[in-house]
Design a protein around this motif. Structure first.
Motif, PDB file in Angstrom:
ATOM      1  N   PHE A 106     -11.949  -0.582   7.378  1.00 51.73           N
ATOM      2  CA  PHE A 106     -12.858   0.359   8.043  1.00 51.73           C
ATOM      3  C   PHE A 106     -12.111   1.379   8.894  1.00 51.73           C
ATOM      4  N   ALA A 107     -10.932   1.003   9.419  1.00 50.48           N
ATOM      5  CA  ALA A 107     -10.157   1.977  10.203  1.00 50.48           C
ATOM      6  C   ALA A 107      -9.661   3.100   9.301  1.00 50.48           C
ATOM      7  N   GLY A 108      -8.995   2.730   8.201  1.00 51.92           N
ATOM      8  CA  GLY A 108      -8.408   3.732   7.314  1.00 51.92           C
ATOM      9  C   GLY A 108      -9.464   4.598   6.652  1.00 51.92           C
ATOM     10  N   LEU A 166      -3.487   5.120   0.997  1.00 53.75           N
ATOM     11  CA  LEU A 166      -2.790   4.125   0.165  1.00 53.75           C
ATOM     12  C   LEU A 166      -3.246   2.722   0.534  1.00 53.75           C
ATOM     13  N   GLU A 167      -3.619   1.942  -0.463  1.00 54.09           N
ATOM     14  CA  GLU A 167      -4.117   0.576  -0.217  1.00 54.09           C
ATOM     15  C   GLU A 167      -3.372  -0.390  -1.139  1.00 54.09           C
ATOM     16  N   SER A 168      -2.979  -1.536  -0.561  1.00 55.79           N
ATOM     17  CA  SER A 168      -2.198  -2.485  -1.371  1.00 55.79           C
ATOM     18  C   SER A 168      -3.047  -3.232  -2.402  1.00 55.79           C
ATOM     19  N   GLY A 189     -15.092 -11.116   2.303  1.00 55.76           N
ATOM     20  CA  GLY A 189     -15.544 -11.357   3.671  1.00 55.76           C
ATOM     21  C   GLY A 189     -16.966 -11.869   3.734  1.00 55.76           C
ATOM     22  N   ASP A 190     -17.494 -11.899   4.943  1.00 58.05           N
ATOM     23  CA  ASP A 190     -18.870 -12.331   5.161  1.00 58.05           C
ATOM     24  C   ASP A 190     -19.470 -11.419   6.212  1.00 58.05           C
ATOM     25  N   ILE A 191     -20.042 -11.972   7.279  1.00 57.04           N
ATOM     26  CA  ILE A 191     -20.791 -11.071   8.167  1.00 57.04           C
ATOM     27  C   ILE A 191     -19.856 -10.234   9.056  1.00 57.04           C
ATOM     28  N   ILE A 192     -20.243  -8.987   9.242  1.00 56.07           N
ATOM     29  CA  ILE A 192     -19.502  -8.090  10.137  1.00 56.07           C
ATOM     30  C   ILE A 192     -20.516  -7.247  10.905  1.00 56.07           C
ATOM     31  N   ARG A 234       1.470  -0.919  -2.050  1.00 56.63           N
ATOM     32  CA  ARG A 234       1.811  -1.582  -0.786  1.00 56.63           C
ATOM     33  C   ARG A 234       2.884  -0.774  -0.077  1.00 56.63           C
ATOM     34  N   VAL A 235       2.605  -0.360   1.139  1.00 55.92           N
ATOM     35  CA  VAL A 235       3.586   0.400   1.919  1.00 55.92           C
ATOM     36  C   VAL A 235       4.635  -0.567   2.457  1.00 55.92           C
ATOM     37  N   THR A 236       5.888  -0.252   2.170  1.00 54.74           N
ATOM     38  CA  THR A 236       6.970  -1.140   2.617  1.00 54.74           C
ATOM     39  C   THR A 236       7.795  -0.500   3.728  1.00 54.74           C
ATOM     40  N   SER A 290      -5.157 -15.177   7.243  1.00 56.31           N
ATOM     41  CA  SER A 290      -5.787 -14.752   6.014  1.00 56.31           C
ATOM     42  C   SER A 290      -7.281 -15.012   6.077  1.00 56.31           C
ATOM     43  N   TRP A 291      -8.042 -14.081   5.499  1.00 53.11           N
ATOM     44  CA  TRP A 291      -9.490 -14.297   5.424  1.00 53.11           C
ATOM     45  C   TRP A 291      -9.831 -15.310   4.357  1.00 53.11           C
ATOM     46  N   GLN A 292      -8.853 -15.696   3.589  1.00 50.68           N
ATOM     47  CA  GLN A 292      -9.133 -16.540   2.428  1.00 50.68           C
ATOM     48  C   GLN A 292      -8.854 -18.027   2.680  1.00 50.68           C
ATOM     49  N   GLY A 323      -7.081   0.984  14.451  1.00 57.50           N
ATOM     50  CA  GLY A 323      -7.824  -0.225  14.082  1.00 57.50           C
ATOM     51  C   GLY A 323      -7.077  -1.482  14.503  1.00 57.50           C
ATOM     52  N   ASP A 324      -7.227  -2.556  13.705  1.00 57.10           N
ATOM     53  CA  ASP A 324      -6.597  -3.842  14.043  1.00 57.10           C
ATOM     54  C   ASP A 324      -5.080  -3.729  14.166  1.00 57.10           C
ATOM     55  N   ALA A 325      -4.469  -2.789  13.479  1.00 53.04           N
ATOM     56  CA  ALA A 325      -3.014  -2.617  13.577  1.00 53.04           C
ATOM     57  C   ALA A 325      -2.635  -2.301  15.028  1.00 53.04           C
TER      58      ALA A 325
HETATM   59  C1  LIG Z   1     -10.344  -8.880   3.041  1.00 48.06           C
HETATM   60  C2  LIG Z   1     -10.883  -8.775   4.432  1.00 48.06           C
HETATM   61  C3  LIG Z   1     -12.059  -9.442   4.768  1.00 48.06           C
HETATM   62  C4  LIG Z   1     -12.560  -9.355   6.066  1.00 48.06           C
HETATM   63  N1  LIG Z   1     -13.754  -9.986   6.356  1.00 48.06           N
HETATM   64  C5  LIG Z   1     -14.295  -9.855   7.592  1.00 48.06           C
HETATM   65  C6  LIG Z   1     -15.540 -10.446   7.901  1.00 48.06           C
HETATM   66  O1  LIG Z   1     -16.154 -11.094   7.090  1.00 48.06           O
HETATM   67  N2  LIG Z   1     -16.043 -10.285   9.158  1.00 48.06           N
HETATM   68  C7  LIG Z   1     -15.392  -9.562  10.113  1.00 48.06           C
HETATM   69  O2  LIG Z   1     -15.911  -9.418  11.231  1.00 48.06           O
HETATM   70  N3  LIG Z   1     -14.213  -8.966   9.842  1.00 48.06           N
HETATM   71  C8  LIG Z   1     -13.640  -9.097   8.612  1.00 48.06           C
HETATM   72  N4  LIG Z   1     -12.421  -8.516   8.328  1.00 48.06           N
HETATM   73  C9  LIG Z   1     -11.705  -7.805   9.401  1.00 48.06           C
HETATM   74  C10 LIG Z   1     -12.380  -6.545   9.777  1.00 48.06           C
HETATM   75  O3  LIG Z   1     -12.698  -5.796   8.628  1.00 48.06           O
HETATM   76  C11 LIG Z   1     -11.440  -5.793  10.690  1.00 48.06           C
HETATM   77  O4  LIG Z   1     -11.141  -6.633  11.799  1.00 48.06           O
HETATM   78  C12 LIG Z   1     -12.028  -4.523  11.282  1.00 48.06           C
HETATM   79  O5  LIG Z   1     -12.960  -3.932  10.435  1.00 48.06           O
HETATM   80  C13 LIG Z   1     -10.908  -3.504  11.551  1.00 48.06           C
HETATM   81  O6  LIG Z   1     -10.483  -2.991  10.311  1.00 48.06           O
HETATM   82  P1  LIG Z   1      -9.052  -2.442   9.954  1.00 48.06           P
HETATM   83  O7  LIG Z   1      -9.290  -1.390   8.943  1.00 48.06           O
HETATM   84  O8  LIG Z   1      -8.287  -2.100  11.165  1.00 48.06           O
HETATM   85  O9  LIG Z   1      -8.275  -3.677   9.317  1.00 48.06           O
HETATM   86  P2  LIG Z   1      -8.530  -4.452   7.939  1.00 48.06           P
HETATM   87  O10 LIG Z   1      -9.965  -4.578   7.650  1.00 48.06           O
HETATM   88  O11 LIG Z   1      -7.733  -5.684   8.013  1.00 48.06           O
HETATM   89  O12 LIG Z   1      -7.915  -3.477   6.829  1.00 48.06           O
HETATM   90  C14 LIG Z   1      -6.534  -3.296   6.627  1.00 48.06           C
HETATM   91  C15 LIG Z   1      -6.322  -2.810   5.211  1.00 48.06           C
HETATM   92  O13 LIG Z   1      -4.956  -2.450   5.051  1.00 48.06           O
HETATM   93  C16 LIG Z   1      -4.474  -2.955   3.818  1.00 48.06           C
HETATM   94  N5  LIG Z   1      -3.032  -3.136   3.962  1.00 48.06           N
HETATM   95  C17 LIG Z   1      -2.380  -4.026   4.758  1.00 48.06           C
HETATM   96  N6  LIG Z   1      -1.059  -3.869   4.664  1.00 48.06           N
HETATM   97  C18 LIG Z   1      -0.850  -2.849   3.786  1.00 48.06           C
HETATM   98  C19 LIG Z   1       0.307  -2.215   3.288  1.00 48.06           C
HETATM   99  N7  LIG Z   1       1.535  -2.600   3.669  1.00 48.06           N
HETATM  100  N8  LIG Z   1       0.178  -1.194   2.404  1.00 48.06           N
HETATM  101  C20 LIG Z   1      -1.066  -0.785   2.020  1.00 48.06           C
HETATM  102  N9  LIG Z   1      -2.211  -1.354   2.468  1.00 48.06           N
HETATM  103  C21 LIG Z   1      -2.108  -2.370   3.341  1.00 48.06           C
HETATM  104  C22 LIG Z   1      -5.259  -4.259   3.644  1.00 48.06           C
HETATM  105  O14 LIG Z   1      -5.261  -4.691   2.315  1.00 48.06           O
HETATM  106  C23 LIG Z   1      -6.624  -3.862   4.164  1.00 48.06           C
HETATM  107  O15 LIG Z   1      -7.434  -3.316   3.163  1.00 48.06           O
HETATM  108  C24 LIG Z   1     -11.876  -8.593   7.050  1.00 48.06           C
HETATM  109  C25 LIG Z   1     -10.691  -7.918   6.702  1.00 48.06           C
HETATM  110  C26 LIG Z   1     -10.187  -7.995   5.407  1.00 48.06           C
HETATM  111  C27 LIG Z   1      -8.925  -7.245   5.050  1.00 48.06           C
END
Ligand SMILES: Cc1cc2nc3c(=O)[nH]c(=O)nc-3n(C[C@H](O)[C@H](O)[C@H](O)COP(=O)(O)OP(=O)(O)OC[C@H]3O[C@@H](n4cnc5c(N)ncnc54)[C@H](O)[C@@H]3O)c2cc1C
Length: 413
Positions: free
Chosen positions: A16-18, A35-37, A45-48, A130-132, A245-247, A303-305
């Motif tokens: 959601f951040a990107g 770019l997405e890995s 996922g489930d509820i958000i 995947r960004v390295t 991991s979410w898994q 975002g989470d980063a």
């Molecule tokens: C698969 C998944 C399921 C989730 N399920 C839930 C849920 O059910 N409930 C909830 O509250 N929150 C969930 N979250 C977390 C929630 O979406 C985030 O905490 C919040 O939305 C902030 O989002 P974000 O974009 O900062 O991070 P994230 O949602 O974690 O997104 C980060 C993205 O960056 C990608 N990425 C990571 N490293 C690299 C790289 N090196 N190169 C390219 N791409 C990369 C990941 O694949 C991911 O798509 C989930 C996250 C993920 C990834």
């Protein structure tokens, strides 16, 4: 059609951040490659939850609100109970006219809608990359993905809690710590629960939302889509190794053990859970970062980063979206010749607000887990969710326009 600023952006990560940053940048005239890995988009996922502060951003995206309305939770409030099942308090949500509209639903389903919208507005999304590595000079920034070099004016590292982008920003690898808690989570069809006399109250009369509070544990359940889908989460003490991991599979017997002696309705909910749907996710803790911006100010963590949230803040995804809305405005106001300034302004505008919001995660968990359970009915205020106008009434886009000039004037450059 918005006028082009000529600013080129790379966003790493289609969470959601990107995605929000990418969509907002396009809305403000910038060109984005994302770019997405993951090689494909799955409904993971489930509820958000998205608060009204994020709802305000969704509402600016043509047609998205209508699509979200079809799949999101539709309740007027949440019912609090003690772990023994005694009703304590019904907290009504603040009416939409006051702060705006929240959206709660399945993460994968909401993600799909936002992903499709990003494609529609012209974000160049490249999956399976995947960004390295990240790099920057005085004049550009870029990444290496699948051995290929991508460059732009700025890079947003939206790569989640395990962010690779943190390295270039901090100059070191930071390690996550255990928060001492983990969370069981799941989502499944509610048929079985609708037929059980102990749990059918959750599935009747449309959607329902209920939280059970106990010593160092809380359990929140919701029915969605008119009571047809069911989701529950349970935060509990856990000192096991950190897994982010979410898994990570969860075990029904482990959840039942954690909830021993609880309201029979809760136990029935757990027993009705399809085992393969249960996730046990360890909640990590990270100290707030000293900065979210790289040394040459061309790479920003978002975002989470930049700032992982505890689920009890109910704001992680919303704050991730606010980051993107803020960045897009800062870049527009700075212009192509001053993108580094925009990145610094973004951090300054967002930093304290994010810290304040993060703290609510800990304070809510503490008050729920350490409540005076025997006398809760007399003291409902001690467990009420405190989410005021400062949090939910905030309009990140408007705010960025309002404070940008004073923010850059105050920067220590
Ligand atoms: C698969 C998944 C399921 C989730 N399920 C839930 C849920 O059910 N409930 C909830 O509250 N929150 C969930 N979250 C977390 C929630 O979406 C985030 O905490 C919040 O939305 C902030 O989002 P974000 O974009 O900062 O991070 P994230 O949602 O974690 O997104 C980060 C993205 O960056 C990608 N990425 C990571 N490293 C690299 C790289 N090196 N190169 C390219 N791409 C990369 C990941 O694949 C991911 O798509 C989930 C996250 C993920 C990834």
């Amino acid at each position: 059609m918005v006028e082009s600023t000529g600013i080129e952006v790379i966003a790493v990560g289609a969470g959601f951040a990107g995605l929000t940053a990418a969509i907002e940048c396009v809305r403000h005239g910038h060109k984005v490659t994302l770019l997405e890995s993951f090689p494909d988009v799955k409904a993971l996922g489930d509820i958000i939850s998205f608060g009204a502060n994020a709802g305000r951003i969704f509402k600016r995206w043509d047609g998205v609100e209508e699509k979200l309305d079809r799949i999101c939770l539709n309740t007027k409030g949440i019912n609090f109970k003690t772990y023994l099942g005694e009703d304590v308090y019904y907290q009504e949500w603040t009416p939409e006219e006051t702060f705006g509209k929240p959206f709660n639903g399945h993460r994968g389903e909401i993600h799909e809608i936002v992903y499709e919208y990003a494609q529609k507005v012209g974000v160049n999304i490249i999956l399976g990359h995947r960004v390295t590595d990240y790099f920057e000079t005085e004049t550009e920034a870029g990444v290496i993905a699948n051995g290929q070099r991508f460059t732009a004016d700025v890079v947003f590292a939206a790569d989640g809690v395990r962010s690779k982008g943190r390295q270039i920003v901090l100059g070191y690898d930071d390690k996550p710590k255990s928060s001492g808690y983990a969370i069981f989570r799941t989502w499944f069809p509610s048929d079985k629960l609708a037929n059980n006399p102990l749990t059918k109250f959750m599935c009747e009369n449309g959607d329902n939302h209920c939280a059970w509070l106990g010593p160092d544990i809380h359990f929140i359940a919701a029915t969605i889509k008119g009571g047809k889908d069911f989701s529950w989460v349970c935060t509990h003490k856990d000192e096991a190794d950190i897994e982010e991991s979410w898994q990570t599979p969860g075990k029904i017997e482990d959840a039942l053990k954690v909830l021993e002696g609880w309201d029979p309705a809760v136990l029935e909910i757990v027993k009705a859970t399809p085992p393969e749907s249960l996730v046990d996710w360890k909640l990590v803790y990270r100290d707030p970062l000293p900065t979210w911006v790289s040394p040459k100010s061309r790479i920003a963590l978002i975002g989470d980063a930049a700032h992982p949230f505890l689920p009890t803040s109910i704001q992680g995804a919303s704050q991730a979206m606010e980051d993107g809305a803020t960045l897009a405005v800062c870049l527009e106001l700075a212009g192509k010749s001053d993108v580094a300034l925009a990145i610094l302004a973004y951090e300054k505008i967002r930093y304290q607000r994010v810290l304040m919001t993060q703290k609510t995660g800990e304070s809510t968990r503490e008050k729920w887990h350490k409540a005076d359970f025997a006398n809760l009915k007399e003291k409902p205020d001690t467990i009420k969710l405190q989410r005021g106008e400062w949090m939910l009434g905030h309009d990140a886009e408007k705010h960025a326009y309002e404070v940008y000039a004073e923010t850059i004037a105050s920067l220590d450059r």
